[in-house]
Design a protein around this motif. Structure first.
Motif, PDB file in Angstrom:
ATOM      1  N   ASP A   1      30.159   6.094 -10.756  1.00  0.00           N
ATOM      2  CA  ASP A   1      29.838   5.397 -12.005  1.00  0.00           C
ATOM      3  C   ASP A   1      28.333   5.275 -12.202  1.00  0.00           C
TER       4      ASP A   1
ATOM      5  N   ARG B   1      31.041  18.269 -14.068  1.00  0.00           N
ATOM      6  CA  ARG B   1      31.910  17.099 -14.260  1.00  0.00           C
ATOM      7  C   ARG B   1      32.297  16.957 -15.736  1.00  0.00           C
TER       8      ARG B   1
ATOM      9  N   GLU C   1      34.007  13.954 -18.767  1.00  0.00           N
ATOM     10  CA  GLU C   1      33.291  12.694 -18.569  1.00  0.00           C
ATOM     11  C   GLU C   1      32.052  12.636 -19.462  1.00  0.00           C
TER      12      GLU C   1
ATOM     13  N   GLY D   1      32.129  11.797  -8.589  1.00  0.00           N
ATOM     14  CA  GLY D   1      31.795  11.361  -9.939  1.00  0.00           C
ATOM     15  C   GLY D   1      31.486   9.882 -10.012  1.00  0.00           C
TER      16      GLY D   1
ATOM     17  N   TRP E   1      28.145  11.362 -19.401  1.00  0.00           N
ATOM     18  CA  TRP E   1      27.085  11.032 -18.456  1.00  0.00           C
ATOM     19  C   TRP E   1      25.780  10.773 -19.190  1.00  0.00           C
TER      20      TRP E   1
ATOM     21  N   HIS F   1      36.168  17.416 -16.243  1.00  0.00           N
ATOM     22  CA  HIS F   1      36.812  16.102 -16.358  1.00  0.00           C
ATOM     23  C   HIS F   1      36.573  15.426 -17.701  1.00  0.00           C
TER      24      HIS F   1
END
Length: 165
Positions: free
Chosen positions: A55, A99, A105, A53, A107, A103
């Motif tokens: 950055d 992801r 997250e 994952g 994006w 998680h």
């Protein structure tokens, strides 16, 4: 990358690679063919997204560009290359979605080209068609960016750096 060329356009930062904070993967499409190399890059990129994952990532597929230079942008070689790259991008999108789902997250995925093409192929030139490009920006687990409909190529970096999740 072209082994006779300038090498990667991304600084490799060896000290950060040793600390697993930065990684540059380069494959030689000029020697081994971009169809093979693009597939390797797609596999490596999928693994990196799912496992780490990162950055920030920069993934470059050259097969469609190479096909358009060699055969033009209206024939079967180019259309087949576009289909391959489209499938590779779809797999990256699936990895990003995984992801986001697992998680939670946020994006931002941005797709662009380095330049346009004239229908008959070739390389280089200063026509509007050869200088044309596109930018597609899509949020996953977040809203899409609110960018202007048109902007100059040199404005993309600032838009990316100012983007908030």
């Amino acid at each position: 990358m072209d082994p006779a060329g300038l090498g990667p356009v991304i600084h490799e930062r060896q000290e950060q690679q040793r600390g697993y904070k930065h990684r540059v993967i380069v494959r030689d499409g000029e020697t081994y063919g971009y169809e093979k190399i693009d597939a390797e890059i797609a596999d490596i990129s999928n693994y990196a997204i799912l496992r780490f994952g990162p950055d920030v990532s920069f993934v470059y597929f050259c097969g469609a560009d190479e096909a358009a230079h060699a055969y033009g942008s209206t024939g079967p070689h180019y259309h087949e290359a576009i289909k391959r790259v489209d499938a590779q991008v779809a797999n990256l999108k699936n990895a990003v979605n995984e992801r986001v789902n697992i998680h939670k997250e946020k994006w931002l995925v941005v797709l662009t080209t380095d330049h346009g093409h004239i229908d008959e192929g070739g390389h280089g030139g200063d026509s509007a068609q050869e200088r044309a490009s596109f930018v597609i920006a899509k949020g996953f687990g977040r809203q899409d960016p609110q960018w202007p409909q048109t902007f100059a190529p040199e404005e993309l970096v600032e838009l990316l750096l100012n983007e908030r999740t």
